[in-house]
Write a protein that holds these residues in place. Structure first.
Motif, mmCIF file in Angstrom:
data_model
loop_
_atom_site.group_PDB
_atom_site.id
_atom_site.type_symbol
_atom_site.label_atom_id
_atom_site.label_comp_id
_atom_site.label_asym_id
_atom_site.label_seq_id
_atom_site.Cartn_x
_atom_site.Cartn_y
_atom_site.Cartn_z
ATOM 1 N N TYR A 1 2.616 2.917 0.523
ATOM 2 C CA TYR A 1 2.254 1.510 0.338
ATOM 3 C C TYR A 1 2.434 0.698 1.615
ATOM 4 N N GLY A 2 2.687 1.400 2.701
ATOM 5 C CA GLY A 2 3.011 0.739 3.961
ATOM 6 C C GLY A 2 2.030 -0.333 4.394
ATOM 7 N N LEU B 1 11.914 -2.519 0.082
ATOM 8 C CA LEU B 1 10.601 -2.772 0.681
ATOM 9 C C LEU B 1 10.491 -2.124 2.055
ATOM 10 N N LEU B 2 11.616 -2.038 2.765
ATOM 11 C CA LEU B 2 11.585 -1.373 4.068
ATOM 12 C C LEU B 2 11.318 0.108 3.897
ATOM 13 N N THR C 1 6.793 -7.459 -3.382
ATOM 14 C CA THR C 1 6.722 -7.874 -1.983
ATOM 15 C C THR C 1 6.393 -9.359 -1.876
ATOM 16 N N ILE D 1 2.228 -3.452 2.033
ATOM 17 C CA ILE D 1 3.482 -4.189 2.218
ATOM 18 C C ILE D 1 3.488 -4.873 3.577
ATOM 19 N N HIS D 2 3.062 -4.152 4.602
ATOM 20 C CA HIS D 2 3.032 -4.718 5.959
ATOM 21 C C HIS D 2 2.172 -5.980 5.987
ATOM 22 N N ARG E 1 7.761 0.482 2.804
ATOM 23 C CA ARG E 1 6.859 0.108 3.907
ATOM 24 C C ARG E 1 6.520 1.316 4.768
ATOM 25 N N ARG E 2 7.423 2.303 4.786
ATOM 26 C CA ARG E 2 7.195 3.508 5.589
ATOM 27 C C ARG E 2 6.432 4.575 4.802
ATOM 28 N N LEU F 1 3.989 -8.849 4.143
ATOM 29 C CA LEU F 1 5.168 -9.351 4.862
ATOM 30 C C LEU F 1 4.795 -10.127 6.121
#
Length: 199
Positions: free
Chosen positions: A113-114, A105-106, A63, A117-118, A109-110, A121
């Protein structure tokens, strides 16, 4: 006997190879295991864990790499002084070669690890929201959604197209740019003109 600098260079090359392989494999299957990544990278699991003590560390590093690339492109484009719609088109054109790779990563992200990652980003999200806000303030982009949400919708479309069959054909970058500009409220004729000769 290898010097310290050659040992460090070798470790960095191994680390980069693991990251490249992990990105490709996670792109194919977000649930792929660390052992599979190690095998594909030509190293043992212990080597992978030596560089990345957990799967979360590996995902965080991927990320961070994506964010570094995206923010560098966005910062350069923002400095160019181009209009918001032209800047967006340039961003997608320059992001496209790596969009297919970073689309994982999208998906991640859900998942579990959301939050991590959020958080990572965030800087890229802010730069995109700023660009969209500029476009809204100059009446180039639609104002039916707040800039932060509209930018997420528009660049989510780019990754959705990168994840589709279109990415293998000649429509890829062109389709992603035009579609994301349409999502931002740019008229179709202007979106097509901004793409110009882009393949």
């Amino acid at each position: 006997m290898p010097t310290e600098s050659s040992r460090v260079r070798s470790m960095n090359e191994t680390r980069d190879r693991i990251l490249d392989v992990a990105l490709d494999m996670l792109g194919e299957n977000p649930d792929v295991g660390m052992g599979d990544i190690a095998s594909a990278a030509g190293v043992v699991r212990r080597t992978v864990y030596g560089h990345f003590p957990s799967r979360l560390d590996l995902v965080r590093t991927l990320t961070e790499r994506a964010v570094t690339e995206m923010t560098a492109v966005l910062t350069e484009i923002n400095a160019s002084g181009a209009g918001a719609d032209a800047a967006w088109a340039e961003f997608v054109a320059r992001l496209w070669p790596v969009a297919h790779r970073y689309r994982v990563l999208l998906a991640l992200r859900r998942g579990e690890y959301g939050e991590a990652i959020h958080g990572l980003l965030g800087p890229a999200d802010e730069l995109l929201a700023d660009l969209v806000k500029q476009g809204q303030d100059s009446d180039v982009f639609a104002q039916h959604l707040p800039a932060g949400i509209l930018s997420q919708v528009a660049y989510g479309v780019v990754f959705a197209i990168a994840d589709s069959d279109l990415s293998n054909g000649t429509l890829g970058a062109r389709a992603a740019t035009i579609t994301s500009l349409l999502m931002l409220g740019v008229p179709e004729t202007r979106a097509i003109a901004l793409v110009g000769d882009q393949p």
